[in-house]
Design an enzyme around this catalytic site. Structure first.
Site, short mmCIF file in Angstrom:
data_model
loop_
_atom_site.label_atom_id
_atom_site.label_comp_id
_atom_site.label_asym_id
_atom_site.label_seq_id
_atom_site.Cartn_x
_atom_site.Cartn_y
_atom_site.Cartn_z
N ARG A 105 32.55 6.03 -12.14
CA ARG A 105 32.48 5.90 -10.76
C ARG A 105 32.62 4.22 -10.35
O ARG A 105 31.62 3.88 -9.65
CB ARG A 105 31.50 6.75 -9.99
CG ARG A 105 31.71 8.20 -10.09
CD ARG A 105 30.74 8.97 -9.17
NE ARG A 105 31.27 9.33 -7.97
CZ ARG A 105 30.53 9.80 -7.00
NH1 ARG A 105 29.39 10.33 -7.43
NH2 ARG A 105 31.07 9.85 -5.83
N LYS A 133 27.97 16.38 5.09
CA LYS A 133 27.40 15.14 4.83
C LYS A 133 28.25 14.05 4.41
O LYS A 133 28.09 12.84 4.84
CB LYS A 133 26.85 15.58 3.40
CG LYS A 133 26.61 14.36 2.36
CD LYS A 133 25.83 14.97 1.06
CE LYS A 133 26.81 15.09 -0.20
NZ LYS A 133 27.27 13.95 -0.86
N CYS A 140 27.20 7.47 -12.88
CA CYS A 140 26.14 8.61 -12.31
C CYS A 140 26.57 9.90 -13.25
O CYS A 140 27.50 9.82 -14.16
CB CYS A 140 26.46 9.00 -10.92
SG CYS A 140 27.90 9.85 -10.61
N1 EPU Z 1 37.33 5.31 -8.50
C1 EPU Z 1 37.49 4.34 -9.13
N2 EPU Z 1 37.65 3.07 -8.68
C2 EPU Z 1 36.87 3.02 -7.39
C3 EPU Z 1 36.70 4.11 -6.56
C4 EPU Z 1 36.95 5.40 -6.92
O1 EPU Z 1 37.88 4.43 -10.16
O2 EPU Z 1 36.82 1.92 -6.93
C5 EPU Z 1 37.59 6.74 -9.14
C6 EPU Z 1 36.19 7.59 -9.13
O3 EPU Z 1 35.63 7.14 -10.34
C7 EPU Z 1 36.79 8.83 -9.40
C8 EPU Z 1 38.26 8.92 -8.27
O4 EPU Z 1 38.48 7.67 -8.21
O5 EPU Z 1 37.16 9.25 -10.48
C9 EPU Z 1 37.81 9.42 -6.99
O6 EPU Z 1 36.60 8.99 -6.54
P1 EPU Z 1 36.56 8.68 -4.81
O7 EPU Z 1 36.41 7.10 -4.46
O8 EPU Z 1 37.63 9.46 -3.91
O9 EPU Z 1 35.18 9.48 -4.57
P2 EPU Z 1 33.92 8.76 -3.74
O10 EPU Z 1 34.25 8.17 -2.65
O11 EPU Z 1 32.87 8.15 -4.55
C10 EPU Z 1 33.91 11.07 -2.28
C11 EPU Z 1 32.68 12.12 -2.05
C12 EPU Z 1 32.30 12.96 -3.41
C13 EPU Z 1 33.61 13.58 -3.58
C14 EPU Z 1 34.69 12.35 -3.93
C15 EPU Z 1 36.04 13.06 -4.36
C16 EPU Z 1 31.21 11.00 -0.44
C17 EPU Z 1 30.04 10.33 -0.01
N3 EPU Z 1 31.45 11.45 -1.66
O12 EPU Z 1 33.22 10.32 -3.25
O13 EPU Z 1 31.39 13.81 -3.10
O14 EPU Z 1 33.31 14.24 -5.12
O15 EPU Z 1 34.89 11.86 -2.56
O16 EPU Z 1 36.54 14.00 -3.26
O17 EPU Z 1 32.05 11.19 0.30
C18 EPU Z 1 29.39 15.24 -3.52
O18 EPU Z 1 29.33 15.40 -2.00
O19 EPU Z 1 28.86 16.07 -4.27
C19 EPU Z 1 30.42 14.35 -4.00
C20 EPU Z 1 30.20 13.70 -5.40
#
Ligand code: EPU
Length: 420
Positions: A123, A22, A118
């Site tokens: 996030r 996914k 969320c």
């Molecule tokens: N964060 C910030 N600022 C940003 C971006 C992220 O503070 O601009 C913080 C987030 O709040 C979090 C951390 O950085 O505390 C890491 O977040 P990341 O950006 O890596 O997560 P994401 O890209 O939003 C993806 C997956 C998530 C998975 C995370 C971590 C997708 C669509 N989603 O989210 O998947 O948990 O990486 O590996 O790829 C799931 O599939 O259940 C899911 C939540």
């Protein structure tokens, strides 16, 4: 709303086919915005989140068409006629924000609803926005929307992320492929889904170096072209069913699964007494003897994935001895703990760590969860528990697990969906 009913206590035996990832598929679909030509994705999983991303791309004017009958191949292509990702879609799925980079790179403008918090944390998307700003996009926030504009196109830059973000790395990587000049992304996420995105972009004509490392160099090109790309197997679905086999004392073949993306999870499962081995066509997982407590701390890849934390905690709740499970990525990702406790688990949370003291058996109960991975952890607990478990709010499961009840029932679990 559908529910899932489980009668626990049956070991899983058989074969489970692992679908496409996914979290690879969602950015890959967004990458379709980088060209008018056709991007064909194969091994696409049939999930609610994929349907949501398809709906978003169609809102932007782009065609998303199934090829063949099994829904596993999608062709994405056509001119972009709108640059706006509306609130109604973004609120359903945060990954909608992945259209921001490709849209601004292609059209010079993107307007995307801010996703908000969320169930697992606040996030924010500040890293995505800052990175695009460094490539020359002008960012404004108004009426719940973020607008990124770069009328004269984006320009390459050196971007250093202060901490690792999967989504921000993906957004920037996609945008940089069409920027003028060279972009260096330092402290880039190294998740296998990023490697998959880079492989697809390269097949589309992008010039990317350093794939698999935390420093990506992207030499911008003026346009990308058609390509066909197979999506990698879902490492989190794999890890989830490995925990399902282990928690029930069963033995399953995870067909199509790849060990190379699962290092930390499989090391931890082995430490807990689970046998994991590469087998013809996939991975075999079995647990013949007892489970012992093992610790896990979530970290960016190649560390233990946050998306496996809840499932691992369910497993540890019936292991002999204590385990410590520490969550370092999201600040609120222990929502499954009170529900597991209602099923008889002995878990105490201290800040970002949970101490799990294994109990001899869980007992079935009606439960519900507020996110995908927490929901599936309750399914795992239900498979091992004595008596009946009803998991409510199944729509969370449908976002990320394809036909979960059918896959488990085919291996002997007493599990069914109750439409409601
Ligand atoms: N964060 C910030 N600022 C940003 C971006 C992220 O503070 O601009 C913080 C987030 O709040 C979090 C951390 O950085 O505390 C890491 O977040 P990341 O950006 O890596 O997560 P994401 O890209 O939003 C993806 C997956 C998530 C998975 C995370 C971590 C997708 C669509 N989603 O989210 O998947 O948990 O990486 O590996 O790829 C799931 O599939 O259940 C899911 C939540």
């Amino acid at each position: 709303m559908d529910r899932i009913r489980i009668q626990g206590g049956r070991p899983l035996e058989g074969t489970i086919r692992i679908g496409g990832a996914k979290n690879a598929a969602l950015p890959l679909m967004a990458a379709g915005l980088l060209t008018d030509e056709r991007l064909t994705l194969t091994n696409v999983p049939a999930l609610a989140d994929i349907a949501t991303m398809a709906a978003l791309l169609r809102t932007l004017g782009v065609a998303v068409d199934p090829v063949g009958n099994d829904g596993r191949v999608l062709a994405i292509g056509g001119a972009i006629t709108s640059s706006e990702a509306p609130y109604d879609i973004v609120r359903k799925m945060r990954a909608s924000v992945l259209v921001l980079g490709p849209l601004v790179a292609r059209t010079g403008e993107a307007r995307v609803s801010l996703p908000g918090g969320c169930a697992i944390g606040t996030r924010p998307i500040d890293l995505h926005l800052k990175a695009l700003e460094e490539l020359g996009a002008e960012i404004t926030l108004e009426a719940g929307y973020v607008t990124a504009t770069a009328r004269k196109g984006l320009r390459g830059a050196n971007v250093i992320f202060p901490f690792v973000s999967v989504g921000a790395t993906e957004n920037l990587l996609m945008a940089a492929t069409l920027a003028e000049g060279t972009t260096v992304i330092a402290n880039a996420a190294r998740e296998p889904e990023i490697g998959d995105l880079a492989a697809c972009l390269t097949a589309m004509g992008a010039r990317i170096e350093g794939v698999g490392t935390d420093r990506l160099t992207v030499h911008g090109v003026t346009s990308l072209h058609a390509a066909t790309h197979p999506i990698i197997p879902d490492r989190i679905e794999t890890g989830t069913y490995a925990c399902a086999a282990a928690i029930t004392g069963g033995s399953v073949l995870l067909e199509g699964a790849k060990l190379e993306h699962l290092g930390a999870v499989m090391r931890t499962l082995r430490e807990a007494g689970v046998e994991v081995a590469e087998a013809a066509g996939g991975l075999s997982v079995k647990r013949l003897n007892g489970l012992h407590g093992a610790d896990a701390m979530t970290e960016p890849y190649p560390g233990f994935p946050t998306d496996m934390q809840a499932q691992f905690m369910s497993l540890m709740s019936v292991a002999e001895g204590a385990s410590m499970v520490t969550e370092t990525i999201f600040e609120n990702r222990f929502m499954h703990v009170p529900e597991l406790s209602r099923m008889g688990a002995n878990i105490v949370v201290h800040g970002a760590s949970a101490i799990v003291r294994g109990v001899p058996a869980l007992s079935g109960a009606p439960v519900m969860a507020t996110d995908l991975r927490a929901s599936v952890s309750l399914v795992l607990a239900g498979l091992a528990a004595k008596g009946e478990t009803i998991v409510n709010r199944v729509y969370h499961l449908d976002r990320g697990y394809e036909r979960v009840e059918e896959k488990l029932a085919a291996c002997g679990a007493a599990i069914e969906r109750i439409p409601g």
